[in-house]
Design a protein around this motif. Structure first.
Motif, PDB file in Angstrom:
ATOM      1  N   LEU A 117       0.837  -1.204   0.000  1.00 45.12           N
ATOM      2  CA  LEU A 117       0.000   0.000   0.000  1.00 45.12           C
ATOM      3  C   LEU A 117       0.872   1.254   0.000  1.00 45.12           C
ATOM      4  N   GLY A 118       2.026   1.162  -0.654  1.00 45.60           N
ATOM      5  CA  GLY A 118       2.924   2.299  -0.778  1.00 45.60           C
ATOM      6  C   GLY A 118       4.217   2.161  -0.026  1.00 45.60           C
ATOM      7  N   GLY A 119       4.294   1.187   0.883  1.00 47.26           N
ATOM      8  CA  GLY A 119       5.517   0.951   1.631  1.00 47.26           C
ATOM      9  C   GLY A 119       6.318  -0.192   1.047  1.00 47.26           C
ATOM     10  N   ASN A 120       7.159  -0.808   1.868  1.00 46.99           N
ATOM     11  CA  ASN A 120       8.041  -1.862   1.380  1.00 46.99           C
ATOM     12  C   ASN A 120       7.482  -3.270   1.515  1.00 46.99           C
ATOM     13  N   SER A 121       6.670  -3.513   2.531  1.00 42.35           N
ATOM     14  CA  SER A 121       6.314  -4.891   2.857  1.00 42.35           C
ATOM     15  C   SER A 121       4.812  -5.104   2.969  1.00 42.35           C
ATOM     16  N   SER A 122       4.416  -6.357   2.851  1.00 41.15           N
ATOM     17  CA  SER A 122       3.027  -6.759   3.044  1.00 41.15           C
ATOM     18  C   SER A 122       2.999  -8.207   3.499  1.00 41.15           C
ATOM     19  N   TYR A 123       1.869  -8.606   4.114  1.00 43.72           N
ATOM     20  CA  TYR A 123       1.742  -9.946   4.678  1.00 43.72           C
ATOM     21  C   TYR A 123       0.357 -10.499   4.340  1.00 43.72           C
ATOM     22  N   GLY A 124       0.319 -11.658   3.709  1.00 47.14           N
ATOM     23  CA  GLY A 124      -0.944 -12.302   3.376  1.00 47.14           C
ATOM     24  C   GLY A 124      -1.438 -13.142   4.528  1.00 47.14           C
ATOM     25  N   MET A 125      -2.720 -12.985   4.911  1.00 47.72           N
ATOM     26  CA  MET A 125      -3.231 -13.638   6.112  1.00 47.72           C
ATOM     27  C   MET A 125      -4.409 -14.574   5.878  1.00 47.72           C
ATOM     28  N   GLY A 126      -5.205 -14.349   4.866  1.00 46.01           N
ATOM     29  CA  GLY A 126      -6.381 -15.188   4.645  1.00 46.01           C
ATOM     30  C   GLY A 126      -6.790 -15.180   3.190  1.00 46.01           C
ATOM     31  N   ILE A 127      -7.558 -16.205   2.789  1.00 48.05           N
ATOM     32  CA  ILE A 127      -7.995 -16.296   1.405  1.00 48.05           C
ATOM     33  C   ILE A 127      -9.366 -16.963   1.356  1.00 48.05           C
ATOM     34  N   SER A 128     -10.247 -16.434   0.511  1.00 47.59           N
ATOM     35  CA  SER A 128     -11.610 -16.943   0.410  1.00 47.59           C
ATOM     36  C   SER A 128     -11.707 -18.037  -0.644  1.00 47.59           C
ATOM     37  N   ARG A 129     -12.873 -18.622  -0.735  1.00 45.90           N
ATOM     38  CA  ARG A 129     -13.125 -19.674  -1.721  1.00 45.90           C
ATOM     39  C   ARG A 129     -12.852 -19.187  -3.138  1.00 45.90           C
ATOM     40  N   SER A 130     -13.192 -17.927  -3.417  1.00 52.47           N
ATOM     41  CA  SER A 130     -13.029 -17.380  -4.768  1.00 52.47           C
ATOM     42  C   SER A 130     -11.619 -16.897  -5.051  1.00 52.47           C
ATOM     43  N   GLY A 131     -10.779 -16.845  -4.019  1.00 53.84           N
ATOM     44  CA  GLY A 131      -9.406 -16.398  -4.207  1.00 53.84           C
ATOM     45  C   GLY A 131      -9.129 -14.996  -3.719  1.00 53.84           C
ATOM     46  N   GLN A 132     -10.121 -14.341  -3.085  1.00 51.66           N
ATOM     47  CA  GLN A 132      -9.895 -13.020  -2.501  1.00 51.66           C
ATOM     48  C   GLN A 132      -8.936 -13.144  -1.330  1.00 51.66           C
ATOM     49  N   ALA A 133      -7.835 -12.395  -1.394  1.00 55.89           N
ATOM     50  CA  ALA A 133      -6.814 -12.458  -0.351  1.00 55.89           C
ATOM     51  C   ALA A 133      -6.877 -11.208   0.515  1.00 55.89           C
ATOM     52  N   VAL A 134      -6.584 -11.381   1.815  1.00 55.71           N
ATOM     53  CA  VAL A 134      -6.547 -10.256   2.751  1.00 55.71           C
ATOM     54  C   VAL A 134      -5.291 -10.354   3.599  1.00 55.71           C
ATOM     55  N   GLY A 135      -4.936  -9.244   4.206  1.00 50.48           N
ATOM     56  CA  GLY A 135      -3.765  -9.202   5.063  1.00 50.48           C
ATOM     57  C   GLY A 135      -3.496  -7.787   5.508  1.00 50.48           C
ATOM     58  N   TYR A 136      -2.230  -7.425   5.609  1.00 51.66           N
ATOM     59  CA  TYR A 136      -1.894  -6.049   5.950  1.00 51.66           C
ATOM     60  C   TYR A 136      -0.612  -5.664   5.235  1.00 51.66           C
ATOM     61  N   ALA A 137      -0.469  -4.371   4.971  1.00 48.76           N
ATOM     62  CA  ALA A 137       0.656  -3.901   4.173  1.00 48.76           C
ATOM     63  C   ALA A 137       1.127  -2.543   4.651  1.00 48.76           C
ATOM     64  N   ASP A 138       2.416  -2.275   4.452  1.00 47.35           N
ATOM     65  CA  ASP A 138       2.985  -0.980   4.800  1.00 47.35           C
ATOM     66  C   ASP A 138       2.404   0.113   3.909  1.00 47.35           C
ATOM     67  N   THR A 139       2.194   1.271   4.524  1.00 43.69           N
ATOM     68  CA  THR A 139       1.736   2.438   3.782  1.00 43.69           C
ATOM     69  C   THR A 139       2.915   3.398   3.608  1.00 43.69           C
ATOM     70  N   SER A 140       2.723   4.400   2.794  1.00 42.64           N
ATOM     71  CA  SER A 140       3.820   5.323   2.500  1.00 42.64           C
ATOM     72  C   SER A 140       4.192   6.181   3.704  1.00 42.64           C
TER      73      SER A 140
END
Length: 378
Positions: A117-140
């Protein structure tokens, strides 16, 4: 500090899973002094996991009748966090600059970097049946925010915002795109949230304490997680969309953390009493507790086939294992008083004091952040 390797008994199952699922022989295919941990399992018996080498390097892996190495994004390490019914895996991997990046891995395709989300890193935490992924990410601006991909896992990351504070992180998503996690308020305290498409982020409140965090949501929109209580304890909760129900009160002692819920509404998690860990299953209105040596020391997930995946602690090491949610407990709450619990002789718990610090954030809940991620900082 004592290095305590983590060995795993992984459950890979041929074909569709059923209540008759049997565990795979010990390990994920690791060799020598390598360790492993099972993270998530789907209804087909595919397991997302991690192998750790003796040097400390982590490798994201998938067990699907055989070991599949998922690789990295150009760096040295990677780990998994979830798997959906189609076998899509979400997790994080280092890139060539050694930044952690959220990824999705699909069979036959290369690992895909989800970006930030504008920063250097992100982390994937969950995924739905359709493939939608969620997690958290660095911002600028140097903070991190919960993110979501598109419903099919495509498109740029969407910043889910916060509850007025600087940070947030998403932990789970269901088939309808309902997302849960934890976000900071303007006063810095953190709250469990639910995010519904078109409605935005909503604070789920607490059990009377200052903070809470959500870890999973099922397709009925029922949320589980952990909340602080007025006496500064941590209690597992289930939120049915109207109110937060205190599961920790049914247990009656220790700090409890709900980690997963399946389609039937059965909740699993862990209880912490000092250095001891016990597993619990909340099923059909009854709370079942398995003290040390009788259940799972670490509880990560429960799938649609009622298989609970986690780890036991055997011979001074973690050993991933499973149990069925209907497995006979040592103590059942909601009909049996707690006196019987006091009489239980705990086995296999002596010396369980230290385990690898980096794993504490992956499989346990911390009191400050609900989910405490101990990954390298870049």
């Amino acid at each position: 500090m004592l290095r305590m390797p983590i060995a795993v008994v992984l459950l890979g199952v041929a074909g569709m899973a059923s209540s008759a699922q049997q565990p795979h022989p010990p390990g994920l295919g690791e060799r020598g002094n390598e360790a492993s941990i099972a993270v998530d399992i789907n209804a087909a018996g595919q397991v997302a996991g991690i192998i750790e080498e003796d040097s400390g390097r982590q490798r994201a892996v998938l067990w699907d009748k055989r070991l599949v190495e998922l690789g990295t994004l150009g760096g040295s390490d990677s780990f998994t966090r979830g798997i959906n019914i189609g076998g899509d895996v979400v997790g994080s991997a280092q890139d060539s600059d050694n930044h952690w990046r959220a990824f999705v891995f699909r069979a036959g395709l290369a690992m895909r970097d989800l970006g930030t989300l504008g920063g250097n890193s992100s982390y994937g935490m969950g995924i739905s049946r359709s493939g939608q992924a969620v997690g958290y990410a660095d911002t600028s601006d140097g903070y991190f925010h919960a993110f979501s991909t598109g419903r099919n896992g495509d498109g740029p990351l969407v910043d889910l915002g916060t509850l007025g504070g600087n940070i947030s992180y998403a932990a789970g998503v269901n088939t309808d795109g309902v997302i849960v996690g934890t976000a900071a308020l303007s006063d810095g305290y953190r709250r469990a949230f639910i995010y519904k498409p078109g409605e935005g982020m909503k604070d789920l409140g607490t059990l009377g304490g200052r903070s809470s965090g959500a870890t999973a949501v099922n397709d009925s929109g029922v949320v589980v997680g952990t909340s602080e209580t007025p006496d500064r304890r941590w209690h597992a909760f289930v939120h049915d969309g109207k109110k937060m129900v205190d599961l920790g009160a049914l247990i009656g002692y220790g700090d409890s953390f709900a980690t997963s819920i399946n389609a039937a509404g059965h909740v699993v998690g862990s209880i912490r009493i000092g250095d001891e860990r016990r597993s619990f299953v909340y099923r059909d209105g009854k709370m079942s507790v398995h003290p040390g040596g009788f259940g799972l020391y670490l509880v990560n997930n429960i799938n649609a086939e009622e298989l609970v995946i986690g780890a036991r602690y055997v011979g001074k090491k973690f050993q991933a294992s499973t149990m069925h949610s209907s497995q006979r407990p040592v103590v059942t709450h909601g009909g049996t008083d707690l006196v019987s619990l006091i009489l239980v002789v705990l086995t296999g718990t002596a010396g369980i004091v230290i385990y690898r610090r980096r794993y504490r954030g992956i499989v346990m809940q911390g009191a400050n952040r609900i989910i405490r991620f101990k990954f390298p900082q870049n």
